[in-house]
Write an enzyme that holds these catalytic residues in place. Structure first.
Site, short mmCIF file in Angstrom:
data_model
loop_
_atom_site.label_atom_id
_atom_site.label_comp_id
_atom_site.label_asym_id
_atom_site.label_seq_id
_atom_site.Cartn_x
_atom_site.Cartn_y
_atom_site.Cartn_z
N GLU A 1 1.21 -7.87 8.37
CA GLU A 1 1.31 -6.42 8.62
C GLU A 1 2.37 -5.75 7.76
OE1 GLU A 1 -1.64 -7.31 10.55
OE2 GLU A 1 -1.14 -5.20 10.65
N PRO B 1 0.82 -1.22 0.00
CA PRO B 1 0.00 0.00 0.00
C PRO B 1 0.86 1.27 0.00
CG PRO B 1 -0.64 -1.49 1.79
CD PRO B 1 0.63 -2.03 1.20
N ASP C 1 -10.38 2.01 -25.09
CA ASP C 1 -10.77 1.78 -23.71
C ASP C 1 -10.48 2.95 -22.79
OD1 ASP C 1 -12.17 -0.46 -23.41
OD2 ASP C 1 -10.44 -1.78 -23.39
N ARG D 1 -3.12 -6.91 -21.15
CA ARG D 1 -3.98 -6.29 -22.18
C ARG D 1 -3.18 -5.38 -23.11
NH1 ARG D 1 -6.85 -2.64 -21.15
NH2 ARG D 1 -8.55 -2.93 -22.61
CL1 6GU Z 1 -0.20 -3.64 -3.61
N1 6GU Z 1 -1.06 -4.39 -1.24
C1 6GU Z 1 -1.88 -4.30 -0.19
N2 6GU Z 1 -1.74 -5.15 0.84
N3 6GU Z 1 -2.84 -3.39 -0.09
C2 6GU Z 1 -2.96 -2.56 -1.13
C3 6GU Z 1 -2.16 -2.61 -2.26
C4 6GU Z 1 -1.20 -3.55 -2.28
N4 6GU Z 1 -2.54 -1.64 -3.09
C5 6GU Z 1 -3.54 -1.03 -2.51
N5 6GU Z 1 -3.81 -1.57 -1.32
#
Ligand code: 6GU
Length: 247
Positions: free
Chosen positions: A115, A88, A167, A152
């Site tokens: 985590e 994230p 698209d 794609r």
């Molecule tokens: Cl790549 N991993 C995780 N665990 N959560 C996410 C993500 C990735 N991208 C957005 N949220």
């Protein structure tokens, strides 16, 4: 293109990569997906790959050695490839990045879990990617998203190249609405203009719908979209129509 995926859950990828457009691309050899179970690099009798965080707190953290040893082995098993951590904290994925990724002959995707990673693992990544501003339980679904979007962009995957160009996002703006038969469904009508066979008018109608939808729902994308001269004419016409109607 070859995609190596390092994960603790290789089995969850099978269905996704077996079916439909992605499955066909795999079968036709346009994309070669190699899954790596990094539990095999775990330590001790239990093949441990994680431990509690220093400093306390909930959950478990990936230990550096098992994952880094796995990444190094996978790197060696083929041509040079960027190692991409799916977290994230990564760079947000967008169509522009997807197109860049599709230029590589090989990429290595590393899926997180629990985590997070021990911070020292991050040195092993060339960069990190996120698929949006929310937290998933692991990187696997993000890896599937990357593979789907990137494949794609490989010529031959989607059969009809024109559909890729048209698209959403490919040209920086959202797609226009689509309709199919029946022309009247529950009293909802297909716009006349799409039924009269005048392709110049149809293209103009579709382009104006794309532009307006993008402007209203994604002003952030609209702000950086490239508008050509006829796009500007479309907006001029809309302004003229609204001033004629005293709007
Ligand atoms: Cl790549 N991993 C995780 N665990 N959560 C996410 C993500 C990735 N991208 C957005 N949220």
């Amino acid at each position: 293109m070859r995609v190596d995926i390092i994960t603790l859950l290789p089995q969850i990828f099978e269905k996704v990569f077996d079916e439909s457009v992605l499955g066909a691309a795999v079968k036709n050899g346009l994309i070669d997906i190699v899954l790596h179970q990094f539990r095999e690099y775990g330590e001790g009798r239990h093949k441990t790959v994680d431990d509690t965080p220093f400093g306390g707190g909930p959950g478990m953290v990936f230990k550096p050695a098992p994952l880094v040893n796995c990444i190094r082995d996978v790197r060696k098993k083929g041509i040079h490839a960027p190692v991409i951590g799916l977290t994230p904290q990564g760079m947000p994925l967008n169509q522009c990045l997807v197109k860049e990724l599709a230029l590589f002959d090989r990429i290595i995707l590393v899926c997180g879990r629990y985590e997070g990673f021990d911070e020292r693992i991050i040195n092993e990544f060339d960069f990190q990617l996120s698929i949006g501003d929310y937290v998933l339980t692991g990187g696997e679904i993000a890896a599937m998203t990357v593979v789907d979007a990137v494949s794609r962009m490989i010529p031959g995957t989607v059969g009809c190249e024109e559909s890729v160009i048209q698209d959403s996002f490919y040209e920086g703006i959202l797609d226009h609405p689509q309709y199919t038969r029946p022309a009247n469904w529950e009293g909802l009508l297909v716009p006349d203009i799409l039924q009269n066979g005048n392709h110049a008018l149809i293209n103009k109608y579709r382009r104006s719908r794309s532009l307006l939808t993008t402007l209203v729902t994604r002003p952030d994308i609209f702000a950086t979209a490239y508008l050509n001269e006829s796009d500007k004419d479309i907006f001029q016409e809309i302004l003229n129509t609204s001033s004629n109607n005293n709007l």
